[in-house]
Design a protein around this motif. Structure first.
Motif, mmCIF file in Angstrom:
data_model
loop_
_atom_site.group_PDB
_atom_site.id
_atom_site.type_symbol
_atom_site.label_atom_id
_atom_site.label_comp_id
_atom_site.label_asym_id
_atom_site.label_seq_id
_atom_site.Cartn_x
_atom_site.Cartn_y
_atom_site.Cartn_z
ATOM 1 N N HIS A 251 6.049 4.574 31.766
ATOM 2 C CA HIS A 251 4.804 4.780 31.039
ATOM 3 C C HIS A 251 4.169 3.448 30.649
ATOM 4 C CE1 HIS A 251 1.849 6.868 28.687
ATOM 5 N NE2 HIS A 251 2.098 6.076 27.665
ATOM 6 N N GLN A 252 5.028 2.503 30.328
ATOM 7 C CA GLN A 252 4.559 1.203 29.878
ATOM 8 C C GLN A 252 3.728 0.503 30.949
ATOM 9 O OE1 GLN A 252 7.840 -1.296 28.726
ATOM 10 N NE2 GLN A 252 6.591 -3.078 29.223
ATOM 11 N N HIS A 253 4.035 0.760 32.195
ATOM 12 C CA HIS A 253 3.330 0.061 33.276
ATOM 13 C C HIS A 253 2.167 0.854 33.855
ATOM 14 C CE1 HIS A 253 7.227 -2.145 33.115
ATOM 15 N NE2 HIS A 253 6.364 -3.135 33.090
ATOM 16 N N LYS A 254 1.832 1.952 33.179
ATOM 17 C CA LYS A 254 0.697 2.728 33.675
ATOM 18 C C LYS A 254 -0.601 1.953 33.488
ATOM 19 C CE LYS A 254 2.619 7.263 32.739
ATOM 20 N NZ LYS A 254 2.643 8.378 31.788
ATOM 21 N N SER A 255 -1.529 2.159 34.429
ATOM 22 C CA SER A 255 -2.866 1.589 34.229
ATOM 23 C C SER A 255 -3.722 2.659 33.556
ATOM 24 C CB SER A 255 -3.463 1.158 35.557
ATOM 25 O OG SER A 255 -3.575 2.274 36.406
ATOM 26 N N MET A 256 -4.961 2.305 33.273
ATOM 27 C CA MET A 256 -5.814 3.227 32.530
ATOM 28 C C MET A 256 -7.095 3.466 33.314
ATOM 29 S SD MET A 256 -6.761 2.930 28.547
ATOM 30 C CE MET A 256 -8.103 1.780 28.417
ATOM 31 N N LEU A 257 -7.527 4.701 33.360
ATOM 32 C CA LEU A 257 -8.803 5.027 34.011
ATOM 33 C C LEU A 257 -9.681 5.737 32.986
ATOM 34 C CD1 LEU A 257 -10.211 5.224 36.997
ATOM 35 C CD2 LEU A 257 -9.805 7.655 36.650
ATOM 36 N N ARG A 258 -10.904 5.226 32.846
ATOM 37 C CA ARG A 258 -11.865 5.899 31.963
ATOM 38 C C ARG A 258 -12.871 6.619 32.841
ATOM 39 N NH1 ARG A 258 -12.694 2.502 26.523
ATOM 40 N NH2 ARG A 258 -13.914 4.369 26.139
ATOM 41 N N PHE A 259 -13.071 7.910 32.596
ATOM 42 C CA PHE A 259 -14.073 8.624 33.393
ATOM 43 C C PHE A 259 -14.915 9.540 32.523
ATOM 44 C CE2 PHE A 259 -12.289 12.960 33.985
ATOM 45 C CZ PHE A 259 -10.947 12.769 33.665
ATOM 46 N N ILE A 260 -16.060 9.930 33.067
ATOM 47 C CA ILE A 260 -16.892 10.883 32.335
ATOM 48 C C ILE A 260 -17.039 12.148 33.150
ATOM 49 C CG2 ILE A 260 -18.237 9.058 31.253
ATOM 50 C CD1 ILE A 260 -20.593 9.950 32.973
ATOM 51 N N THR A 261 -17.277 13.230 32.450
ATOM 52 C CA THR A 261 -17.572 14.484 33.128
ATOM 53 C C THR A 261 -19.009 14.825 32.788
ATOM 54 O OG1 THR A 261 -16.717 15.639 31.193
ATOM 55 C CG2 THR A 261 -15.230 15.367 33.043
#
Lengths: 635, 327
Positions: free
Chosen positions: A23-33
């Motif tokens: 989990h610590q190495h997960k990246s992050m994605l921001r998206f909109i709907t």
């Protein structure tokens, strides 16, 4: 156990440390709907939260009881109720504001901005889109590509979202018919190409039934693309693009705990930096070398785009908030005139020529906007000729800042090309903007350095320059009192000049009328002339109605602190109208004269003038003496 | 001179090692992006506000927020004071950690207790919602007005509650501290407009985008000190209105309840810390951070489930409280 898709629960139970390591190495994605009211947007998000186990039992129990009470799914679980957070939204069954939601899968952490679909909420959608790496555009399979679909796609493209997912929702209601899906994709592709969207990913889904969300659905055997989650987990994030660009860091704050330490704090916008790198501070252009990258956890060998750091330099060069530290060999430009796209976010329309604050990165400057070249009809993409921009309008205009700002085109760098406009009086954020390019004349017109400074000019005249700005209604007595004050100053051997409203309109400003925009331009020009005269060391007296606070503030900001003296000639409307020396009130009342201050155009009284003259309580001479007393000493 | 007392232990060194390894990877992890965002927000406030303050409740979210502030301004101490709006009903362990952290961070600690609530003897047992209203909501407004703070950092997160999910990072309050959810400023990119009219103030939420799991993991990776009550231990407990509570001060409880509650020793811990009679405990054996995180991930109830505050006034409890000035 309702987590058949993400096989994480077993890992959490068996080996928590292994899970945390992943989990610590997960990246992050921001998206909109985005979607319109009935496209099932909130349902889809509710589904994503539910499937990724972000809904707890107590929340589920509340949801079940709410669904029965106010749900729109005939007593079945209404996921929309999970995300509509404000009381008004739940009561009206609509989404008003952007809501942010969070969930994790095995590969990524997601932040979803749930944006409302109505045209009157365009500003909320732009807000949600501004931080997104990806947009999910929902279409109701029964309805196909609608006006809203086009508007949402245009806005996402405008704000620079490169990853677009076309989610054809409610496939269950069209019997999972491939022909329906193909037709919609064909329609959308034609539209997308017309507005410059290079590519998109289409998928048939049902948020309500869960088809192709986390697993490929048996109901759509003809579809062999990724599931929605697969796609969200693997698509490239914006940060990786920013990293390949040259180093830029807007300076937010100078860290100076003691005489031995001076660091420059900021968020790295693009590129990376290492100790030893040669950098250039803009707009000054001075160069230095990075000596350290300081953090609480120890110095770093390298810092990259997206990190907040504190950088130390080998030289004691001038650098403060608003400056940009950049790669020495490849610095951005500075300019003061630009073409930009503006999205108007405020109920009060844009005022051409009015000075607003412009905030770009950590730079804040005064800016004026020219008449828009055109506005875009967000439903048809047509260009319209307009005089201003109203709430939710999108247009292209030239903007002029009062000093050069460091920038890059928005298409290359969001952090140095995206800006907001702030109303100087209400302090509201009134517009979002994206710089296209600087106008050539800004680069070719340079300041001519002069050997005699404004201080030299003032010293020769043995006085401190001032601008005595008389404001008040027509007929209040501004010119008369200003004239008396000037005579007294002359007797005191002061060098003065009186700029009178009527006289200036015979010459310099004879091309201007009395509309709001023309009045603003009138004052801007007078302000610039007064400033030049003050630079020459004069005490300038101006007598102009100057009805708007914003423009008086604009002139105040042109001058060094303390040089602008606002003098409010306070005469009530009834008194000024009864005098009516020039017969103008009579004309205005009869309708023969439009936009007359006090009659059909407002006068905004100064809130804290340096000097206020109550003309009911003083004669002309007393008023002039009073002004002189307030001004003393004159050095 | 380094103004900080380093929290030097093996755990920190190990964590530091992990973090610095990550910085060399090209794509930042979600925690690194969240950290950078929070630091950026704090620096914007310091650059733009006249008199900022950090609301410090001693809970785990406050602990992370304080740690981020120390990172944001290092090697300077954070250039604002800590404000604890005290209800006098916090756990003893919380008061102890509060004083220790203020010392270690080199920050001024301001403690405010609403004198009217003290005088009227407002307590959670007799006065229910009035307890939160008087001690916390009113106390906070009074403290902010008293010192003239124009920006206050709060450790609220958007995943906590539905109306929080719609709140801006820079959240404006009227001169009477009210929140108008329908009239929020658009907040684009990372451009925060902190300009305000006279009398208005801003509540700033730098960890808006963090989840409960993010908080825990950050605490673990950075060895952030937290109140021991988050870890399971044998503690004196009693049941009241169907929930399990810890008897932190039996004499005082007896006085207020008019009887001595029936005390049982149980292995308990807290998922969230408020006033000791208002925050329910959970039976647990989780004694390490890993175990706490494991329990958090496997639990079937939400974090605020132990909090009485959200349940008033139907689904809009928190929204209503915030309109009245609750942070």
């Amino acid at each position: 156990m309702r987590d058949p898709v993400y096989q994480t629960e077993a890992l959490i139970a068996e080996d928590i440390d292994a899970y945390l390591e992943t989990h610590q190495h997960k990246s992050m994605l921001r998206f909109i709907t985005c979607g319109s009211v009935d496209d099932g947007k909130s349902t889809l998000i509710g589904r994503l939260l539910y499937d990724s186990k972000m809904i707890f039992e107590d929340q589920l129990a509340a949801l079940e009881s709410d669904s029965k009470k106010v749900g729109t799914q005939g007593g079945e679980i209404d996921f929309a109720l999970l995300v509509d957070g404000l009381a008004a939204e739940r009561e009206q069954g609509i989404t008003i504001d952007v809501a942010y939601r969070f969930f994790n899968t095995e590969k990524r952490k997601f932040i979803v901005a749930d944006c409302p679909g109505h045209e009157q909420y365009t500003r909320n959608m732009i807000t949600g889109a501004s931080t997104a790496d990806l947009a999910v555009i929902l279409i109701d399979a029964r309805k196909g590509v609608l006006v809203q679909t086009r508007r949402h796609s245009y806005l996402c493209h405008l704000i620079g979202i490169r990853n677009i997912v076309l989610a054809v929702n409610k496939m269950d209601l069209v019997d999972y018919d491939q022909a329906v899906f193909d037709e919609i994709v064909k329609d959308y592709a034609a539209f997308a190409q017309s507005i410059g969207i290079e590519s998109f990913t289409a998928m048939p889904i049902s948020g309500f039934r869960g088809d192709n969300i986390t697993a490929l659905s048996a109901n759509t055997p003809w579809y062999d693309g990724p599931t929605l989650i697969d796609h969200l987990e693997t698509v490239e994030v914006l940060a990786s693009v920013d990293l390949d660009r040259p180093f830029r860091m807007p300076v937010q704050w100078v860290n100076r705990p003691n005489l031995d330490f001076r660091g420059f704090s900021g968020l790295i916008a693009t590129g990376s930096v290492k100790p030893g790198d040669e950098i250039r501070v803009l707009p000054s252009g001075k160069t230095s070398i990075v000596s350290r990258i300081v953090t609480l956890d120890g110095d770093l060998d390298e810092a990259v785009a997206g990190q907040s750091v504190t950088v130390c330099l080998t030289d004691e060069i001038d650098c403060s908030r608003g400056d940009v530290i950049a790669a020495a060999a490849n610095p951005p430009e500075a300019a003061d005139q630009f073409e930009a796209t503006l999205v108007w976010l405020n109920d009060d329309p844009m005022v051409v020529g009015r000075a607003y604050w412009l905030k770009l990165g950590s730079q804040t400057v005064s800016v004026t906007v020219q008449q828009p070249k055109y506005a875009v009809n967000v439903n048809s993409m047509e260009h319209l000729a307009v005089k201003t921009l109203d709430l939710n309008a999108i247009g292209v205009a030239e903007i002029i800042t009062d000093r050069p700002i460091v920038f890059e085109p928005y298409a290359d760098n969001r952090a140095l090309g995206g800006f907001i406009l702030i109303d100087k009086l209400s302090n509201a954020t009134v517009a979002a903007g994206m710089l296209h390019f600087s106008l050539r004349r800004a680069q070719n017109v340079h300041w001519q350095p002069t050997d005699l400074t404004r201080e030299d000019h003032a010293r020769m005249k043995n006085q401190t320059p001032k601008v005595l700005w008389f404001t008040g209604l027509s007929g209040a007595g501004k010119s008369t009192i200003a004239n008396e004050v000037e005579k007294r100053l002359a007797l005191m051997n002061r060098h003065t000049f009186l700029l009178d409203g009527d006289n200036v309109r015979h010459g310099l400003n004879k091309d201007l009328g009395f509309t709001e925009a023309d009045r603003i331009e009138n004052i801007r020009r007078v302000g610039e002339v007064a400033k030049l005269m003050a630079d020459a060391g004069l005490i300038v007296l101006t007598a102009f109605i100057s009805p708007f606070r914003a423009e008086r503030e604009m002139v105040r900001n042109m001058l060094p602190e303390g040089e602008f003296v606002e003098i409010f000639v306070d005469t009530p409307l009834e008194v000024a109208e009864a005098r009516d020396v020039k017969g103008l009130y009579k004309k205005a009342r009869s309708g023969a004269l439009k936009n007359f201050t006090g009659i059909d155009s407002p006068y905004e009284e100064p809130l804290t003038p340096e000097i206020r003259i109550d003309t009911g309580a003083m004669t002309i001479e007393e008023a002039a003496d009073y002004v002189i007393r307030q001004l003393l000493p004159l050095k | 001179m380094d103004p900080m007392c380093p929290i030097g232990n093996a755990r920190t060194l190990q964590a530091r090692d992990k973090m610095s390894r990550q910085t060399r990877s090209t794509i930042l992890t979600h925690l690194e992006r969240l950290e950078a965002e929070a630091i950026h927000i704090m620096r914007e406030v310091v650059a733009q506000a006249e008199k900022p303050v950090m609301l410090y409740s001693v809970g785990k979210d406050s602990a992370v927020m304080l740690h981020l502030a120390r990172k944001a301004f290092y090697p300077s101490p954070p250039p604002f004071p800590l404000l604890h709006v005290d209800t006098t009903w916090k756990f003893k362990d919380m008061y102890a950690l509060r004083d220790k952290m203020a010392r270690e961070s080199g920050m001024e600690l301001l403690v405010y207790q609403n004198p009217e609530a003290a005088e009227r003897g407002i307590n959670p047992f007799d006065h229910g919602p009035l307890h939160t209203d008087m001690w916390k909501t009113e106390g906070l407004k009074q403290a902010l007005d008293l010192h003239g703070f124009d920006a206050a950092f709060g450790g609220a997160r958007r995943d906590e509650e539905k109306s929080r999910a719609k709140e801006r990072i820079f959240s404006f309050r009227t001169a009477s501290h009210g929140w108008d959810p329908k009239n929020q400023r658009p907040e684009l990119w990372n451009l925060y407009n902190a300009r305000k009219n006279k009398g208005e103030s801003i509540r700033v939420f730098p960890i808006s985008n963090w989840t409960e799991l993010d908080i825990w993991q950050y605490i673990q990776l950075n060895a952030v000190p937290i109140v021991p009550l988050y870890f399971a231990a044998l503690r004196p407990t009693f049941e009241w209105e169907g929930q399990l509570f810890m008897a932190d001060d039996i004499d005082r409880l007896t006085r207020v309840l008019g009887r001595t509650p029936e005390i049982t020793e149980r292995s308990i811990r807290f998922r969230t810390l408020g006033c000791f009679p208002l925050t329910g405990a959970v039976e647990s054996t989780a004694q390490t951070l890993s175990e706490v995180i494991q329990e958090t991930l496997l639990t079937t109830t939400s974090e605020r489930q132990g909090r009485v505050i959200d349940k008033d006034a139907g689904g809009a409890g928190m929204e209503k409280k915030k309109q009245e000035g609750y942070f």
